[in-house]
Design a protein around this motif. Structure first.
Motif, PDB file in Angstrom:
ATOM      1  N   ARG A  54       0.837  -1.201   0.000  1.00  0.00           N
ATOM      2  CA  ARG A  54       0.000   0.000   0.000  1.00  0.00           C
ATOM      3  C   ARG A  54       0.877   1.258   0.000  1.00  0.00           C
ATOM      4  N   ASP A  55       1.937   1.251   0.808  1.00  0.00           N
ATOM      5  CA  ASP A  55       2.812   2.425   0.857  1.00  0.00           C
ATOM      6  C   ASP A  55       3.514   2.643  -0.483  1.00  0.00           C
TER       7      ASP A  55
ATOM      8  N   ARG B  72       1.085   4.154  -2.897  1.00  0.00           N
ATOM      9  CA  ARG B  72       0.922   5.581  -2.557  1.00  0.00           C
ATOM     10  C   ARG B  72       2.096   6.376  -3.087  1.00  0.00           C
TER      11      ARG B  72
ATOM     12  N   GLY C  96       1.985   7.087  -6.579  1.00  0.00           N
ATOM     13  CA  GLY C  96       0.834   7.903  -7.017  1.00  0.00           C
ATOM     14  C   GLY C  96      -0.229   7.099  -7.735  1.00  0.00           C
TER      15      GLY C  96
ATOM     16  N   GLU D  82      -2.372   4.759  -6.173  1.00  0.00           N
ATOM     17  CA  GLU D  82      -3.393   4.198  -5.288  1.00  0.00           C
ATOM     18  C   GLU D  82      -4.821   4.535  -5.739  1.00  0.00           C
ATOM     19  N   GLU D  83      -5.089   5.806  -5.983  1.00  0.00           N
ATOM     20  CA  GLU D  83      -6.434   6.219  -6.377  1.00  0.00           C
ATOM     21  C   GLU D  83      -6.735   5.817  -7.815  1.00  0.00           C
TER      22      GLU D  83
END
Ligand SMILES: Nc1ncnc2c1ncn2[C@@H]1O[C@H](COP(=O)(O)OP(=O)(O)OP(=O)(O)O)[C@@H](O)[C@H]1O
Ligand SMILES: [Mg+2]
Length: 426
Positions: free
Chosen positions: A316-317, A320, A323, A325-326
């Motif tokens: 997850r990190d 993130r 850039g 993740e979303e």
């Protein structure tokens, strides 16, 4: 080495073979496309791995024997001999690079040769001698200030831009893998990043379109791929897998690795439940001097929980930090043997805050029932990948010589919105 052109190779009666070289097992599938029906598996075989760890050959002879056994089983089942294979790549060195390039063109109207020139330039921008390019995907085109163009050919302007996605892996590791497979008298037709293959094996159209993150949880390595608008936009790999969970159990419960592996599949869970309190797990002795002992089930669960939680948190990190993740949509699909661990989907939902399911191979005729689990997603996806004419800017096996990579004529296709476009527009 044989070169493979993804646009002309798979015809009706041609037969192709794939190898999923894993840390715990090697799988070989032999298949043929039957017009109007789909891809039929003619022969399949797998063998427990030796000499392989997280996609790396650590004992050439043992790895060679494992591959030979898996191939022989598939050949026997198919009643034919194979001479070349497509193979997966899952190493810690697997990574994504995005390169944006703008070129001026004077002809006024964008033509094929302009696309090729920009793609060629993107390749020449890629200066990482220790990394070989496995996949090169144009994500997005722009003409002058117009971005997010699906196909720029025929458009008028003076400036043509492309966002290229390169998936690469360490040259040294690939050389050893190629050498090992060639020792089995097999040519390499092409190499496919494992999570890319797994995605092709288990994802459905809506997931490819709307955005999905595939996480392949193997024995020695966990790899990830993000798909959006039908294309691969990001990959990553972590040198941790189910074997680490087993090692933690063996240490934490003082029991041999083989016993820990059994304990994991029978009693192991990522999540605790109220009924666990007071329950004990029988732990076989470490050696002749030792005795069978019992440890609390809650201890086992906390060991499994820590490792899986940590693995997901690291991923997850990394998403993130990249850039992604979303951009990756609201869904996660888990594959690999370790995705069968009880409670793993709930843990992934908790860490990633997305909907999670376990992915199983689909869309292959005569795939043996024993290969219907998430641990066969990569093998199934590899064979689907070959037949589905993926549009990429690089063909054949990766160039491991350090010379400039070969590109092939770009023939158009789904050219999609890019990460850059996303970042600039949201
Ligand atoms: N029912 C199960 N519950 C928990 N873990 C399981 C289960 N079945 C298999 N595993 C674990 O899955 C792992 C094997 O997964 P898989 O077959 O996908 O790995 P691999 O492809 O050989 O390795 P890698 O991809 O890491 O090189 C092992 O660590 C094994 O312990
Ligand atoms: Mg695997």
């Amino acid at each position: 080495m044989a070169f493979f052109n993804t646009r002309s190779a798979p015809k009706g009666s041609e037969i192709f073979a794939v190898l999923d070289v894993g840390s715990s097992k090697v799988v070989c599938l032999i298949g043929r496309e039957e017009v109007g029906l789909g891809i039929r598996i003619l022969g399949a075989g797998y063998h427990a791995s030796a000499g392989l760890r997280a996609g790396v050959v650590v004992d050439m002879e043992a790895a060679e024997n494992t591959i030979r056994h898996a191939v022989e089983k598939a050949e026997r089942a198919a009643g034919l001999a194979i001479s070349s294979v497509f193979v997966n790549v899952s190493t810690r060195s697997l990574r994504s690079r995005h390169i944006h390039l703008d070129t001026k063109f004077s002809s006024g109207e964008v033509a094929n040769k302009d696309l090729q020139r920009v793609i060629d330039q993107a390749f020449s921008e890629f200066h990482e001698p220790d990394q070989a390019i496995l996949h090169a995907l144009p994500l997005n085109w722009s003409v002058d200030e117009e971005i997010g163009i699906k196909d720029p050919r025929g458009m008028f302007g003076t400036k043509l831009g492309v966002d290229m996605h390169f998936v690469t892996a360490g040259v040294g590791i690939l050389r050893n893998l190629v050498h090992c497979i060639e020792r089995c008298h097999l040519q390499i037709n092409g190499m496919v990043a494992s999570p890319y293959a797994a995605g092709n094996g288990v994802l459905v159209e809506d997931e490819f379109d709307l955005g999905v993150t595939l996480i392949d949880m193997g024995a020695g390595i966990t790899t990830a791929a993000v798909f959006r608008d039908k294309t691969l936009v990001f990959t990553d790999a972590l040198g941790v897998g189910g074997q680490n969970v087993t090692n933690d159990i063996a240490r934490g419960l003082t029991t041999p690795f083989e016993a820990a592996e059994r304990i994991k599949t029978i009693y192991g869970s990522v999540l605790d439940s109220p009924e666990d309190d007071g329950q004990m797990v029988p732990c076989p002795p470490m050696g002749a001097q030792d005795e069978l002992h019992h440890e609390p089930l809650t201890l086992l669960t906390s060991i499994v929980n820590s490792r899986v939680e940590e693995t997901f948190e690291i991923l997850r990190d990394r998403f993130r930090a990249a850039g992604i993740e979303e951009y990756a949509g609201r869904r996660i699909v888990l594959t690999g043997g370790a995705a069968q661990l009880s409670g793993v989907t709930q843990m992934a939902e908790y860490i990633f805050k997305k909907r999670v399911r376990v992915g199983r191979p689909h869309g292959l005729l005569d795939l043996p029932e024993t290969m219907s689990g998430p641990d066969f997603a990569v093998a199934a996806g590899l064979i689907k990948h070959i037949f589905e004419n993926k549009r990429e800017a690089v063909s054949g096996p990766p160039d491991l010589s350090g010379r400039r990579v070969r590109t092939r004529r770009y023939e158009g296709g789904s050219i999609l919105k890019s990460l850059k476009w996303f970042k600039e527009n949201f």
